[in-house]
Design a protein around this motif. Structure first.
Motif, PDB file in Angstrom:
ATOM      1  N   VAL A  75       6.245  -7.844  13.402  1.00  0.00           N
ATOM      2  CA  VAL A  75       6.439  -7.656  11.876  1.00  0.00           C
ATOM      3  C   VAL A  75       4.857  -7.737  11.138  1.00  0.00           C
ATOM      4  CG1 VAL A  75       7.507  -8.584   9.703  1.00  0.00           C
ATOM      5  CG2 VAL A  75       8.650  -8.310  11.983  1.00  0.00           C
ATOM      6  N   PRO A  76       4.312  -8.689  11.377  1.00  0.00           N
ATOM      7  CA  PRO A  76       2.929  -8.525  10.430  1.00  0.00           C
ATOM      8  C   PRO A  76       2.154  -7.414  10.664  1.00  0.00           C
ATOM      9  CG  PRO A  76       3.078 -10.613  11.719  1.00  0.00           C
ATOM     10  CD  PRO A  76       4.263  -9.880  12.206  1.00  0.00           C
ATOM     11  N   GLU A  77       2.095  -6.848  11.721  1.00  0.00           N
ATOM     12  CA  GLU A  77       1.369  -5.578  11.944  1.00  0.00           C
ATOM     13  C   GLU A  77       2.259  -4.375  11.410  1.00  0.00           C
ATOM     14  OE1 GLU A  77      -0.322  -2.715  15.629  1.00  0.00           O
ATOM     15  OE2 GLU A  77       0.833  -4.776  16.234  1.00  0.00           O
ATOM     16  N   MET A  78       3.506  -4.484  11.338  1.00  0.00           N
ATOM     17  CA  MET A  78       4.074  -3.387  10.779  1.00  0.00           C
ATOM     18  C   MET A  78       4.064  -3.271   9.402  1.00  0.00           C
ATOM     19  SD  MET A  78       8.315  -2.612  10.787  1.00  0.00           S
ATOM     20  CE  MET A  78       8.665  -3.960  11.892  1.00  0.00           C
ATOM     21  N   ILE A  79       3.996  -4.651   8.753  1.00  0.00           N
ATOM     22  CA  ILE A  79       3.757  -4.687   7.224  1.00  0.00           C
ATOM     23  C   ILE A  79       2.343  -3.920   6.675  1.00  0.00           C
ATOM     24  CG2 ILE A  79       3.660  -6.180   5.407  1.00  0.00           C
ATOM     25  CD1 ILE A  79       5.628  -7.695   6.621  1.00  0.00           C
ATOM     26  N   ASN A 137      11.236   0.978  -0.979  1.00  0.00           N
ATOM     27  CA  ASN A 137      11.408   0.342   0.510  1.00  0.00           C
ATOM     28  C   ASN A 137      10.096  -0.421   1.075  1.00  0.00           C
ATOM     29  OD1 ASN A 137      14.333   0.371   0.647  1.00  0.00           O
ATOM     30  ND2 ASN A 137      14.174   2.374   1.032  1.00  0.00           N
ATOM     31  N   ILE A 138       9.059  -0.131   0.580  1.00  0.00           N
ATOM     32  CA  ILE A 138       7.840  -0.403   1.207  1.00  0.00           C
ATOM     33  C   ILE A 138       7.593  -1.878   1.242  1.00  0.00           C
ATOM     34  CG2 ILE A 138       6.181  -0.327  -0.973  1.00  0.00           C
ATOM     35  CD1 ILE A 138       5.455   0.977   2.744  1.00  0.00           C
ATOM     36  N   SER A 139       8.215  -2.650   0.374  1.00  0.00           N
ATOM     37  CA  SER A 139       7.899  -4.080   0.593  1.00  0.00           C
ATOM     38  C   SER A 139       8.695  -4.730   1.918  1.00  0.00           C
ATOM     39  CB  SER A 139       8.456  -4.813  -0.957  1.00  0.00           C
ATOM     40  OG  SER A 139      10.015  -4.601  -1.013  1.00  0.00           O
ATOM     41  N   THR A 194      11.947  11.539  -1.551  1.00  0.00           N
ATOM     42  CA  THR A 194      11.476  11.088  -0.393  1.00  0.00           C
ATOM     43  C   THR A 194      10.522   9.925  -0.739  1.00  0.00           C
ATOM     44  OG1 THR A 194      11.944  13.048   0.976  1.00  0.00           O
ATOM     45  CG2 THR A 194      10.308  11.588   1.906  1.00  0.00           C
ATOM     46  N   ARG A 195       9.601  10.410  -1.559  1.00  0.00           N
ATOM     47  CA  ARG A 195       8.211   9.515  -2.102  1.00  0.00           C
ATOM     48  C   ARG A 195       8.904   8.453  -2.904  1.00  0.00           C
ATOM     49  NH1 ARG A 195       3.505  11.206  -2.025  1.00  0.00           N
ATOM     50  NH2 ARG A 195       4.135  13.470  -2.403  1.00  0.00           N
ATOM     51  N   GLU A 196      10.072   8.220  -3.678  1.00  0.00           N
ATOM     52  CA  GLU A 196      10.771   7.341  -4.383  1.00  0.00           C
ATOM     53  C   GLU A 196      11.386   6.130  -3.230  1.00  0.00           C
ATOM     54  OE1 GLU A 196      13.197   9.242  -7.270  1.00  0.00           O
ATOM     55  OE2 GLU A 196      11.387   9.904  -8.383  1.00  0.00           O
ATOM     56  N   ASN A 197      11.887   6.870  -2.402  1.00  0.00           N
ATOM     57  CA  ASN A 197      12.552   6.109  -1.295  1.00  0.00           C
ATOM     58  C   ASN A 197      11.677   5.206  -0.312  1.00  0.00           C
ATOM     59  OD1 ASN A 197      15.217   6.866  -2.131  1.00  0.00           O
ATOM     60  ND2 ASN A 197      15.386   8.442  -0.244  1.00  0.00           N
ATOM     61  N   ILE A 198      10.583   5.933  -0.109  1.00  0.00           N
ATOM     62  CA  ILE A 198       9.507   5.076   0.622  1.00  0.00           C
ATOM     63  C   ILE A 198       9.188   3.891  -0.355  1.00  0.00           C
ATOM     64  CG2 ILE A 198       7.417   5.075   1.517  1.00  0.00           C
ATOM     65  CD1 ILE A 198       8.130   8.026   2.683  1.00  0.00           C
ATOM     66  N   THR A 199       8.553   4.417  -1.292  1.00  0.00           N
ATOM     67  CA  THR A 199       8.289   3.217  -2.612  1.00  0.00           C
ATOM     68  C   THR A 199       9.118   2.381  -2.827  1.00  0.00           C
ATOM     69  OG1 THR A 199       6.927   5.124  -3.662  1.00  0.00           O
ATOM     70  CG2 THR A 199       7.258   3.011  -4.787  1.00  0.00           C
ATOM     71  N   ARG A 235      -0.839   0.462   4.685  1.00  0.00           N
ATOM     72  CA  ARG A 235      -2.043   1.425   4.834  1.00  0.00           C
ATOM     73  C   ARG A 235      -1.504   2.746   4.922  1.00  0.00           C
ATOM     74  NH1 ARG A 235      -3.929   4.509   8.171  1.00  0.00           N
ATOM     75  NH2 ARG A 235      -2.585   3.947  10.144  1.00  0.00           N
ATOM     76  N   ILE A 236      -0.526   3.037   5.546  1.00  0.00           N
ATOM     77  CA  ILE A 236       0.133   4.517   5.547  1.00  0.00           C
ATOM     78  C   ILE A 236       0.525   4.943   4.001  1.00  0.00           C
ATOM     79  CG2 ILE A 236       2.016   6.010   6.215  1.00  0.00           C
ATOM     80  CD1 ILE A 236       1.901   4.403   9.084  1.00  0.00           C
ATOM     81  N   TYR A 237       1.019   3.899   3.389  1.00  0.00           N
ATOM     82  CA  TYR A 237       1.678   4.138   2.104  1.00  0.00           C
ATOM     83  C   TYR A 237       0.441   4.685   1.314  1.00  0.00           C
ATOM     84  CZ  TYR A 237       3.682   3.565  -2.245  1.00  0.00           C
ATOM     85  OH  TYR A 237       4.552   3.739  -3.726  1.00  0.00           O
ATOM     86  N   SER A 238      -0.363   3.490   1.050  1.00  0.00           N
ATOM     87  CA  SER A 238      -1.486   3.841   0.150  1.00  0.00           C
ATOM     88  C   SER A 238      -2.408   5.120   0.618  1.00  0.00           C
ATOM     89  CB  SER A 238      -2.373   2.358   0.217  1.00  0.00           C
ATOM     90  OG  SER A 238      -3.018   2.156   1.335  1.00  0.00           O
ATOM     91  N   GLU A 239      -2.852   5.412   1.687  1.00  0.00           N
ATOM     92  CA  GLU A 239      -3.399   6.493   2.179  1.00  0.00           C
ATOM     93  C   GLU A 239      -2.738   7.728   1.989  1.00  0.00           C
ATOM     94  OE1 GLU A 239      -6.532   7.591   6.160  1.00  0.00           O
ATOM     95  OE2 GLU A 239      -5.335   5.773   5.798  1.00  0.00           O
ATOM     96  N   PHE A 240      -1.484   7.943   2.272  1.00  0.00           N
ATOM     97  CA  PHE A 240      -0.873   9.308   2.376  1.00  0.00           C
ATOM     98  C   PHE A 240       0.364   9.449   1.337  1.00  0.00           C
ATOM     99  CE2 PHE A 240      -2.333   8.542   6.546  1.00  0.00           C
ATOM    100  CZ  PHE A 240      -3.091   9.549   6.743  1.00  0.00           C
ATOM    101  N   VAL A 241       0.969   8.256   0.962  1.00  0.00           N
ATOM    102  CA  VAL A 241       2.331   8.373   0.367  1.00  0.00           C
ATOM    103  C   VAL A 241       2.219   8.115  -1.395  1.00  0.00           C
ATOM    104  CG1 VAL A 241       4.786   7.909   0.302  1.00  0.00           C
ATOM    105  CG2 VAL A 241       3.506   7.852   2.637  1.00  0.00           C
ATOM    106  N   GLN A 242       1.658   7.210  -1.456  1.00  0.00           N
ATOM    107  CA  GLN A 242       1.710   7.012  -3.085  1.00  0.00           C
ATOM    108  C   GLN A 242       1.087   7.911  -3.817  1.00  0.00           C
ATOM    109  OE1 GLN A 242      -0.324   2.877  -3.369  1.00  0.00           O
ATOM    110  NE2 GLN A 242      -2.306   3.951  -3.882  1.00  0.00           N
TER     111      GLN A 242
END
Length: 153
Positions: free
Chosen positions: A73-77, A109-111, A102-107, A82-89
Motif C-alpha cells: 500500500v505505501p508503494e502504491m500510494i 480518488n487519488i487520495s 476521466t481526469r476528474e475521476n482520478i483526481t 507520482r503518476i498523477y502529478s507527472e501525467f494526469v493533473q
C-alpha cells in the motif's frame, strides 16, 4: 542511417535479451501489442513518439503497467501520486490527453488509490496510440530503417 537508428541500435545492444532484440521486428507490424510487448519495440516506438511530441503517451502507459505490479500500500500510494502529478493533473509536466470526466475521476480518488486507479486513462491512451500513432510509426523512418537494417543482416 540517421542519428536515431544508431542510438537505438546502441541502446538495443545494452539490453539483456536472450536473443537479438531486433529479430522480432517484422512482428511489430502485426499489432501495437507486439511493439509494446518487447523492450526493443518500446524503445523504437518511444523514439518515434518523441518526434511527434507525444512521448508522454508511452511513458504513462509503461508507468501504469509497472503500477499494476505493486504489492504494498505505501508503494502504491507513492507511485499513484507520482503518476498523477507527472501525467494526469492539469498542467502536469507530461500531461496526457484524456477527457475531463476521466481526469476528474482520478483526481477525486487519488487520495485512496488502488491498482485499477489509472485503468480507464490507460485504456484511452492505449487506444490513442493504437489508432493514431501506431499506423504512423509503421510508416516512419525509424521503423522502416530498422526493418531495412534487419533485412540486410
Amino acid at each position: 542511417m540517421g542519428k536515431i537508428s544508431r542510438r537505438f541500435s546502441l541502446t538495443g545492444r545494452l539490453c539483456c535479451f536472450p536473443k537479438d532484440p531486433l529479430e522480432d521486428i517484422e512482428t511489430w507490424s502485426e499489432s501495437v501489442d507486439k511493439v509494446l510487448g518487447c523492450k526493443a519495440g518500446q524503445m523504437a516506438f518511444r523514439e518515434f513518439l518523441k518526434t511527434e511530441y507525444s512521448e508522454e503517451n508511452i511513458l504513462f502507459w509503461l508507468a501504469c503497467e509497472e503500477y499494476k505490479k505493486i504489492k504494498t500500500v505505501p508503494e502504491m500510494i507513492s507511485s499513484a501520486n507520482r503518476i498523477y502529478s507527472e501525467f494526469v493533473q492539469t498542467e502536469a509536466p507530461k500531461q496526457i490527453n484524456i477527457d475531463c470526466t476521466t481526469r476528474e475521476n482520478i483526481t477525486k480518488n487519488i487520495s485512496q488509490p488502488n491498482l485499477t486507479s489509472f485503468d480507464s486513462a490507460q485504456k484511452l491512451i492505449y487506444s490513442l496510440m493504437a489508432r493514431d500513432c501506431y499506423p504512423r510509426f509503421l510508416k516512419s523512418d525509424i521503423y522502416q530503417g530498422l526493418l531495412r537494417r534487419n533485412d540486410s543482416r
